[in-house]
Design a protein around this motif. Structure first.
Motif, PDB file in Angstrom:
ATOM      1  N   THR A  84       7.573   8.291   4.761  1.00 11.92           N
ATOM      2  CA  THR A  84       7.414   9.726   4.582  1.00 11.92           C
ATOM      3  C   THR A  84       6.286   9.974   3.584  1.00 11.92           C
ATOM      4  OG1 THR A  84       9.747  10.139   5.036  1.00 11.92           O
ATOM      5  CG2 THR A  84       8.603  11.798   3.730  1.00 11.92           C
ATOM      6  N   ASP A  85       5.536  11.029   3.823  1.00 14.33           N
ATOM      7  CA  ASP A  85       4.431  11.412   2.934  1.00 14.33           C
ATOM      8  C   ASP A  85       4.990  11.642   1.522  1.00 14.33           C
ATOM      9  OD1 ASP A  85       2.405  12.725   1.539  1.00 14.33           O
ATOM     10  OD2 ASP A  85       1.850  14.006   3.227  1.00 14.33           O
ATOM     11  N   PRO A  86       4.562  10.859   0.538  1.00 13.81           N
ATOM     12  CA  PRO A  86       5.114  10.990  -0.812  1.00 13.81           C
ATOM     13  C   PRO A  86       4.689  12.273  -1.530  1.00 13.81           C
ATOM     14  CG  PRO A  86       3.338   9.391  -0.813  1.00 13.81           C
ATOM     15  CD  PRO A  86       3.578   9.778   0.627  1.00 13.81           C
TER      16      PRO A  86
ATOM     17  N   ARG B 225      14.946  19.160   3.211  1.00 14.14           N
ATOM     18  CA  ARG B 225      15.168  20.134   4.290  1.00 14.14           C
ATOM     19  C   ARG B 225      14.657  19.588   5.614  1.00 14.14           C
ATOM     20  NH1 ARG B 225      12.548  25.508   2.485  1.00 14.14           N
ATOM     21  NH2 ARG B 225      13.257  26.181   4.535  1.00 14.14           N
ATOM     22  N   LEU B 226      13.491  18.945   5.596  1.00 13.10           N
ATOM     23  CA  LEU B 226      12.961  18.352   6.822  1.00 13.10           C
ATOM     24  C   LEU B 226      13.865  17.234   7.337  1.00 13.10           C
ATOM     25  CD1 LEU B 226       9.169  18.309   5.911  1.00 13.10           C
ATOM     26  CD2 LEU B 226      10.220  19.591   7.806  1.00 13.10           C
ATOM     27  N   ARG B 227      14.410  16.428   6.439  1.00 16.57           N
ATOM     28  CA  ARG B 227      15.336  15.362   6.856  1.00 16.57           C
ATOM     29  C   ARG B 227      16.604  15.945   7.469  1.00 16.57           C
ATOM     30  NH1 ARG B 227      13.276  12.871   2.132  1.00 16.57           N
ATOM     31  NH2 ARG B 227      15.011  13.678   0.914  1.00 16.57           N
TER      32      ARG B 227
ATOM     33  N   ASP C  69       0.813  -1.219   0.000  1.00 19.20           N
ATOM     34  CA  ASP C  69       0.000   0.000   0.000  1.00 19.20           C
ATOM     35  C   ASP C  69       0.849   1.273   0.000  1.00 19.20           C
ATOM     36  OD1 ASP C  69       0.932   0.139   2.638  1.00 19.20           O
ATOM     37  OD2 ASP C  69      -1.020  -0.286   3.532  1.00 19.20           O
ATOM     38  N   GLY C  70       2.170   1.134   0.180  1.00 21.10           N
ATOM     39  CA  GLY C  70       3.078   2.279   0.165  1.00 21.10           C
ATOM     40  C   GLY C  70       3.095   3.080   1.457  1.00 21.10           C
ATOM     41  N   HIS C  71       2.358   2.646   2.451  1.00 24.00           N
ATOM     42  CA  HIS C  71       2.264   3.398   3.697  1.00 24.00           C
ATOM     43  C   HIS C  71       3.455   3.179   4.630  1.00 24.00           C
ATOM     44  CE1 HIS C  71      -2.420   3.403   3.288  1.00 24.00           C
ATOM     45  NE2 HIS C  71      -1.820   4.138   2.365  1.00 24.00           N
TER      46      HIS C  71
ATOM     47  N   ILE D 266       6.663  14.540  12.496  1.00 26.36           N
ATOM     48  CA  ILE D 266       5.271  14.870  12.208  1.00 26.36           C
ATOM     49  C   ILE D 266       5.182  15.582  10.858  1.00 26.36           C
ATOM     50  CG2 ILE D 266       3.343  16.366  12.893  1.00 26.36           C
ATOM     51  CD1 ILE D 266       4.075  15.630  15.825  1.00 26.36           C
ATOM     52  N   ALA D 267       6.070  16.555  10.626  1.00 22.78           N
ATOM     53  CA  ALA D 267       6.051  17.292   9.352  1.00 22.78           C
ATOM     54  C   ALA D 267       6.283  16.352   8.165  1.00 22.78           C
ATOM     55  CB  ALA D 267       7.103  18.395   9.370  1.00 22.78           C
ATOM     56  N   LEU D 268       7.117  15.335   8.345  1.00 21.44           N
ATOM     57  CA  LEU D 268       7.378  14.363   7.288  1.00 21.44           C
ATOM     58  C   LEU D 268       6.229  13.370   7.117  1.00 21.44           C
ATOM     59  CD1 LEU D 268      11.130  13.689   8.056  1.00 21.44           C
ATOM     60  CD2 LEU D 268      10.228  14.514   5.864  1.00 21.44           C
ATOM     61  N   GLY D 269       5.283  13.376   8.054  1.00 16.70           N
ATOM     62  CA  GLY D 269       4.161  12.448   7.990  1.00 16.70           C
ATOM     63  C   GLY D 269       4.461  11.106   8.624  1.00 16.70           C
TER      64      GLY D 269
END
Length: 107
Positions: free
Chosen positions: A26-28, A37-39, A12-14, A73-76
């Motif tokens: 991570t949110d694709p 930048r988030l990483r 499912d890619g989740h 959280i920002a990365l999902g």
């Protein structure tokens, strides 16, 4: 796993599978430049956790762990699953997270 290969993903890619353990992917939908930048913020915060732990500085460790959490959280990767959020909420999540981390890094 070789360093130049992407981790295995669930159908499912989740989730990604690393050494047999599932981790939220991570949110694709995050643009690659933003995700990078988030990483960088995430890795910097993880280094700060290690330094604070080594130094025995509990306050600095709490602050660094809070930064790790904000980046994840920002990365999902934490919080409400990105696949359960509408596109505008997902965008707001990463934009606000990045703005917060950038502001803290400037101080």
């Amino acid at each position: 796993m070789e360093a130049d290969r992407a981790p295995e993903r669930t159908p499912d890619g989740h989730f990604v599978v690393i050494r047999g353990r599932k981790w939220r992917a991570t949110d694709p939908s995050i643009p690659e430049e933003t995700a990078a930048r988030l990483r960088r913020h995430l890795m910097s915060a993880r280094r700060a956790v290690r330094s604070a732990t080594t130094a025995g500085d509990a306050e600095a460790e709490r602050a660094a762990r809070a930064r790790v959490n904000r980046a994840k959280i920002a990365l999902g990767e934490r919080g409400t699953p990105w696949w359960d959020q509408p596109a505008d909420v997902r965008r707001r999540r990463w934009e606000e997270g990045l703005a917060s981390l950038d502001a803290e890094a400037r101080n």
